[in-house]
Scaffold this motif. Structure first.
Motif, short mmCIF file in Angstrom:
data_model
loop_
_atom_site.label_atom_id
_atom_site.label_comp_id
_atom_site.label_asym_id
_atom_site.label_seq_id
_atom_site.Cartn_x
_atom_site.Cartn_y
_atom_site.Cartn_z
N THR A 118 0.82 -1.20 0.00
CA THR A 118 0.00 0.00 0.00
C THR A 118 0.86 1.25 0.00
N SER A 145 -5.12 -5.78 -5.52
CA SER A 145 -5.04 -4.56 -6.32
C SER A 145 -4.73 -3.32 -5.49
N ARG A 147 -6.30 -1.09 -3.75
CA ARG A 147 -7.07 0.12 -4.01
C ARG A 147 -7.76 0.55 -2.73
N PRO A 151 -9.77 7.30 -5.29
CA PRO A 151 -8.68 7.23 -6.29
C PRO A 151 -7.40 7.93 -5.83
N ASN A 154 -4.65 5.80 -4.42
CA ASN A 154 -4.14 4.71 -5.25
C ASN A 154 -2.96 5.12 -6.12
N ALA A 157 -0.23 2.60 -6.03
CA ALA A 157 -0.66 1.20 -6.17
C ALA A 157 -0.14 0.60 -7.46
N ASN A 182 -15.58 -3.39 -3.11
CA ASN A 182 -14.63 -2.89 -4.11
C ASN A 182 -14.88 -3.52 -5.48
N GLN A 189 -12.29 1.63 -10.70
CA GLN A 189 -11.75 0.82 -9.62
C GLN A 189 -12.34 -0.58 -9.62
N GLN A 192 -10.91 -2.60 -12.45
CA GLN A 192 -9.54 -3.07 -12.20
C GLN A 192 -9.55 -4.35 -11.36
#
Length: 575
Positions: A118, A145, A147, A151, A154, A157, A182, A189, A192
């Protein structure tokens, strides 16, 4: 590679036929067979090149001067335990984790990689993956991912392309826990997450679940995306519901939560337990010192009266099959890795010997091997970067939106009138500050934490790039922020200009490399200080650490504002 497999198989076959001597023979053992749930007496195990060549009655075997013979003295030999879901870097480093896991009989660990990922992105995942190589116990990992709530969290990320690199590694068994909110969300997002999940399925890898709060059609929709497991059921009904949907259900008992007592009646049902597993979901330094690890969960299950044959399956073959690792581990059978634990009896889990790859790593109450040293690059110790900080203006009147604690982890939206003395007596300030240098910040309010004076802040916050500080006054919060920046991360409690207690975690701002016993004492001092100053919650530091994660409902906080989980809407303090 095919040639090597062929050669290894031929060697094992020759050992079983008596043509070639084994390296090690364990005699006079009671073997637990995970396939038939039998405890079979008078058995021996022949080991060659770290693998099992023969398991069966006490037959004559070929030997030479290099063959080691071990007498099990009729004790029980079971496969090495497998921890299927944990967060290795839960405040401690890799070496200390390994050192304290070895005596527990856990020989294989599957860990998440989110903690450093992260903050440090791909480099954080690489650090952990490389550090797990060539350790005395066996490691696999999952990637996700990474996330966050918005946003803006991220930026660092990894892309799905970066994660695909890890997914292709044999050491990676799948995608780590994906929060249902999520992957079901609209927009880039959610897309993804769904793309990453699809890539994992194509590669034959698992997708680990996190179904907390998912019900009805949402749970069904989430399941249909290929989710294989979940460690979040908190009731017998939730366990059963997920088993019926085909989940591999992990029953959790660790640092964050313990569900065994709540779900124990599941073991009285006339159902198949082969998709049940036991897990810690992570153990903190205090837990390691006072309870140990997955072994503590296993002991508690046995104390609840669960038959040993079912309990042992839940920490061996069930986990191995779930992760498609049963061709290597999870059983004592020819062709499998020689990972095993010797215990006094089926109902007494107390490791007398632990073996990995045919080598004894624990015996007679002590470790026989040290963890491999892990190199930590200097840049990973400089991740708390605060530029040109000005404390946000503090509202003085009117009604404001507050995060209200329902439990020590779960929150909800609340409204407080700042002119109501009774209401504001339970409310403190809550600051979320991006600690990676952007300078973004948001000042909200927290109700129900109980803190009477001072402030406490942490950089070890889940799924977040934020430093989060809960405090009664501006001066104390300023002191906490300055000290966290100075020490490179961790947790600090201060009153006014004085630092009262602290926990230094400078690696990525989330991990300390000190010995486990020292970590335990530092955290205990910090948390006891918080309790002495009014916080009623168990593990009060954890309460602060989870305020920014999408994993727990219903209202969270980021440097951009509050986030309502059900619709991911950003909310301000103003009502």
């Amino acid at each position: 590679m095919d040639h090597q497999i062929k050669e290894k198989s031929k060697i094992l076959s020759d050992v079983a036929l008596g043509i070639m001597p084994p390296d090690t023979v364990i005699t006079n053992a009671t073997i637990f067979n995970v396939f038939t749930r039998e405890f079979i007496k008078g058995q021996s195990v022949w080991i060659k090149d770290g693998m099992i060549a023969y398991v069966g009655p006490e037959n004559d075997f070929s030997r030479d001067q290099n063959t080691t013979i071990l007498d099990a003295q009729e004790m029980v030999l079971i496969p090495g335990l497998i921890e299927g879901h944990t967060h290795l870097m839960n405040r401690c480093g890799i070496e200390e984790f390994v050192r304290h896991v070895i005596p527990t009989g856990v020989t294989t660990v599957i860990t998440e990689t989110a903690e450093l990922g992260t903050i440090l992105g791909k480099a954080g995942i690489e650090y952990l993956a490389n550090g797990l190589n060539d350790q005395p116990i066996r490691f696999y990992y999952t990637v996700n991912s990474l996330r966050g709530l918005t946003p803006s969290e991220n930026v660092g990320a990894p892309s799905n392309e970066d994660l695909l690199y890890f997914l292709k590694s044999p050491q990676c068994v799948g995608v780590g826990e994906i929060y249902w909110s999520n992957i079901l969300s609209d927009g880039p997002q959610g897309e993804q997450f769904r793309e990453l999940a699809a890539q994992a399925l194509v590669l034959g890898k698992r997708i680990e679940g996190h179904t907390a709060g998912a019900k009805g059609k949402r749970l069904q929709a989430y399941t249909g995306l290929g989710i294989s497991s979940c460690h979040e059921p908190i009731s017998e009904e939730e366990v059963l519901e997920r088993l019926r949907l085909g989940y591999w259900v992990m029953i959790r008992e660790g640092a964050v939560r313990g569900e065994l007592e709540a779900i124990k009646n599941i073991f009285t049902r006339d159902i198949d337990f082969r998709r049940l597993m036991l897990t810690t979901d992570g153990m903190d330094p205090e837990g390691f010192i006072e309870k140990k690890f997955l072994d503590a969960v296993l002991k508690k299950v046995l104390e609840l009266g669960v038959p040993p044959e079912f309990a042992f399956q839940m920490v061996t073959i069930n986990v191995a099959e779930h992760f498609h690792l049963d061709h290597l581990i999870g059983s004592l059978a020819p062709g499998k890795m020689a990972d095993m634990v010797l215990i006094p009896s089926p109902k007494s889990y107390s490791p007398q010997m632990v073996m990995v790859n045919g080598k004894i790593i624990f015996q007679d109450g002590r470790n026989l091997i040290e963890p491999k040293k892990v190199f930590s690059p200097e840049f990973m110790f400089h991740t708390v970067i605060i530029k040109d900080f000005d404390f946000p203006s503090i509202p003085q009147e009117g009604k404001v939106l507050v995060m209200e604690l329902v439990t020590r982890l779960v929150t909800r939206e609340g409204v407080v009138d700042l002119k109501d003395p009774e209401a504001i007596g339970q409310v403190i300030m809550l600051l979320a500050l991006n600690r990676l240098g952007s300078g973004e910040k948001f000042l909200g309010f927290l109700r129900g934490f109980g803190l009477k004076r001072g402030a406490c802040g942490s950089t070890m916050c889940w799924d977040s790039v934020d430093m989060i500080i809960a405090g009664c006054d501006r001066q104390s919060m300023e002191t906490v922020r300055e000290r966290l920046e100075e020490i490179g991360g961790g947790a600090v409690y201060a009153i006014g200009t004085e630092v009262i207690a602290e926990f230094l975690a400078p690696l990525g701002g989330v991990v300390s490399l000190k010995p486990m016993g020292v970590l335990r004492e530092e955290i205990k001092k910090l948390e006891s200080t918080l309790r002495n100053n009014g916080v009623p919650w168990e593990n009060p530091l954890l309460t602060i650490d989870v305020l920014g994660t999408p994993a727990i409902p219903h209202l969270r906080i980021t440097h951009q504002g509050y986030v309502r989980l059900k619709d991911r809407k950003l909310l301000s303090v103003a009502v």
